[in-house]
Scaffold this motif. Structure first.
Motif, short mmCIF file in Angstrom:
data_model
loop_
_atom_site.label_atom_id
_atom_site.label_comp_id
_atom_site.label_asym_id
_atom_site.label_seq_id
_atom_site.Cartn_x
_atom_site.Cartn_y
_atom_site.Cartn_z
N ARG A 165 1.14 -1.27 0.06
CA ARG A 165 -0.01 0.30 -0.09
C ARG A 165 1.37 1.59 -0.09
O ARG A 165 1.42 1.81 0.56
CB ARG A 165 -1.19 0.06 0.67
N THR A 166 1.34 1.46 -1.52
CA THR A 166 2.16 2.99 -1.30
C THR A 166 1.72 4.36 -1.02
O THR A 166 2.34 5.01 -1.04
CB THR A 166 2.84 2.57 -2.65
N THR A 167 -0.21 4.01 -1.14
CA THR A 167 -0.34 5.45 -0.86
C THR A 167 -0.17 6.15 1.34
O THR A 167 -0.39 6.91 1.19
CB THR A 167 -1.99 5.31 -1.24
N LEU A 168 0.78 4.41 1.44
CA LEU A 168 0.73 5.26 2.86
C LEU A 168 2.44 4.65 3.57
O LEU A 168 3.06 5.10 4.52
CB LEU A 168 -0.63 4.13 3.78
N VAL A 169 2.83 3.94 2.30
CA VAL A 169 4.29 3.73 3.29
C VAL A 169 4.95 3.49 1.56
O VAL A 169 4.31 2.42 0.92
CB VAL A 169 4.37 1.82 3.46
N SER A 170 6.27 4.38 1.78
CA SER A 170 6.94 4.46 0.39
C SER A 170 7.30 3.26 -0.36
O SER A 170 7.95 1.91 0.90
CB SER A 170 7.98 5.78 1.01
N SER A 171 7.61 3.05 -1.28
CA SER A 171 8.30 1.33 -2.01
C SER A 171 9.16 0.89 -1.39
O SER A 171 10.02 -0.11 -0.98
CB SER A 171 8.00 1.65 -3.25
N GLU A 172 10.16 2.30 -0.83
CA GLU A 172 11.93 1.91 -0.31
C GLU A 172 11.78 1.64 0.62
O GLU A 172 12.36 0.35 1.75
CB GLU A 172 12.43 3.74 -0.04
N HIS A 173 10.79 1.97 1.88
CA HIS A 173 10.71 1.29 3.69
C HIS A 173 10.01 -0.10 2.76
O HIS A 173 10.63 -1.55 3.58
CB HIS A 173 9.36 2.05 4.35
N TYR A 174 9.39 -0.53 1.94
CA TYR A 174 8.44 -2.31 2.15
C TYR A 174 10.11 -2.81 0.84
O TYR A 174 10.80 -3.59 1.82
CB TYR A 174 8.05 -2.04 0.51
N GLN A 175 10.69 -1.96 0.00
CA GLN A 175 12.19 -2.81 0.14
C GLN A 175 12.84 -3.41 1.19
O GLN A 175 13.47 -4.13 1.37
CB GLN A 175 12.40 -1.35 -1.54
N SER A 176 13.52 -1.90 2.33
CA SER A 176 13.96 -2.52 2.81
C SER A 176 13.96 -3.41 4.11
O SER A 176 14.33 -3.54 4.93
CB SER A 176 13.93 -0.68 4.37
N ARG A 177 12.95 -3.46 4.38
CA ARG A 177 12.10 -5.11 4.96
C ARG A 177 12.05 -5.75 4.00
O ARG A 177 11.75 -6.99 4.36
CB ARG A 177 10.72 -5.09 5.87
N LEU A 178 12.32 -6.63 2.82
CA LEU A 178 12.52 -7.65 1.97
C LEU A 178 12.96 -8.86 2.51
O LEU A 178 12.66 -9.85 2.62
CB LEU A 178 12.20 -7.06 0.83
N LYS A 179 14.80 -7.83 2.58
CA LYS A 179 15.74 -9.24 2.85
C LYS A 179 15.04 -10.24 4.08
O LYS A 179 14.85 -11.82 4.13
CB LYS A 179 16.78 -8.21 3.32
N GLU A 180 14.20 -9.50 5.21
CA GLU A 180 14.30 -9.80 6.48
C GLU A 180 13.00 -11.03 6.55
O GLU A 180 12.83 -11.91 6.44
CB GLU A 180 13.21 -9.24 7.58
N TRP A 181 11.86 -10.83 5.27
CA TRP A 181 10.71 -10.81 5.16
C TRP A 181 11.00 -12.44 4.54
O TRP A 181 10.40 -13.73 4.45
CB TRP A 181 9.73 -10.10 4.38
#
Length: 319
Positions: A165-181
């Motif tokens: 949901r990039t209207t609420l959270v930036s793509s960059e923040h999502y990308q920063s968590r992908l490795k852990e997920w």
């Protein structure tokens, strides 16, 4: 079939804007209970999988709305917590049957987890935990949910659906968590639309290949009318879309995740790293999930099917 599926995450009040031609220009809204994890829990409960939902529920009229929907769908709320913070609101509009969202989520109840509310000890007997969407990315709660997944994965299958949901959270923040997920997940579902934000420029074939290299057992890209592309331990599986008359796509991805987990639970594959699942079983699970998602698209809003709504042909996929 042993244990139960635990789903952790948010409830959202979906305020769906209704078309209006009133002279004063006022909007008409229909408020429906939603939220990606809540939708998945509801779909699991309706299909007949023992399901417990870990959520922070708001007091007041919206909390009652959420609770009735979940309880009426056979979802166990004994692991959820009530609190005074307000509910999360999403204003939802439809264009060509596709949902678009505008969120009001600052300081809302869903992300304010406190010590002890997500204790691993409360999840004894869980064979799988499903997480994702805003509950896995919004702070301060997102990191706490990650810690829960890490602490329980020795004994439970981990399913993650980022539901971007990039209207609420930036793509960059999502990308920063992908490795852990990727490290945590055994099952990882992502929509083709989400790929444009999380992995711009990568094709579905490329991303699912990379996902398998991280140790994810079943990587899934849902592509709407183009069907499902998945990789099971490195082997590609292409499942065509199920023909259906689409009313809207609200909750379709959540229903897909529920259908997938229901099939795996029914056939005794949850509780580890999917060690006993073979390629034929993985294909059947994806086909069943696609049918559940199609039935959801044929109804307005996030209204997944009940077990009684499944046709004999769909039930045969469970064997």
């Amino acid at each position: 079939m042993t244990g139960y599926v635990a789903v952790v995450g948010e409830n959202v009040a979906d305020a769906i804007v209704q078309p209006s031609e009133t002279p004063n220009g006022s909007m008409q809204w229909q408020i429906l209970p939603g939220g990606s994890p809540a939708n998945t829990a509801v779909a699991l409960g309706r299909l007949g999988t023992p399901t417990r939902f870990l959520s922070r529920l708001p007091c007041g009229i919206l909390g009652g709305l959420f609770t009735r929907r979940l309880s009426d769908s056979s979802v166990d709320l004994s692991l959820s917590t009530w609190s005074d913070e307000p509910a999360t609101l999403a204003i939802t509009s439809l264009a060509n049957s596709v949902a678009h969202y505008e969120f009001y989520a600052t300081g809302t109840v869903d992300w304010q987890w406190r010590p002890g509310e997500l204790s691993p000890a409360r999840l004894q007997g869980a064979s799988c935990i499903h997480a994702g969407s805003l509950g896995l990315i919004m702070e301060p709660g997102g990191r706490i949910v990650e810690e829960l997944l890490d602490s329980i994965r020795e004994h439970a299958t981990i399913s993650i659906d980022p539901n971007v949901r990039t209207t609420l959270v930036s793509s960059e923040h999502y990308q920063s968590r992908l490795k852990e997920w990727y490290r945590l997940a055994d099952i990882f579902r992502i929509s083709e639309d989400d790929l444009t934000h999380l992995a711009p420029g990568l094709t579905p074939e490329r991303i699912i290949g990379e996902l398998n290299e991280t140790g994810i057992q079943l990587a899934v890209v849902t592509r709407g009318e183009a069907g499902v592309l998945a990789s099971f331990r490195g082997t590609l599986i292409d499942v065509p879309a199920v023909p259906t008359e689409i009313v809207d796509t609200i909750g379709a991805g959540d229903a897909f995740s529920a259908g997938l987990l229901h099939w795996l639970h029914q056939n005794g594959h949850l509780g580890g790293r999917l060690e006993r699942l073979d390629l034929q079983g993985a294909r059947s699970a994806l086909m069943f999930a696609s049918h559940v998602a199609a039935l959801t698209c044929a109804a307005p809003g996030a209204d997944p099917p009940w077990n009684r709504d499944l046709t004999p042909a769909i039930r045969n996929l469970l064997r």
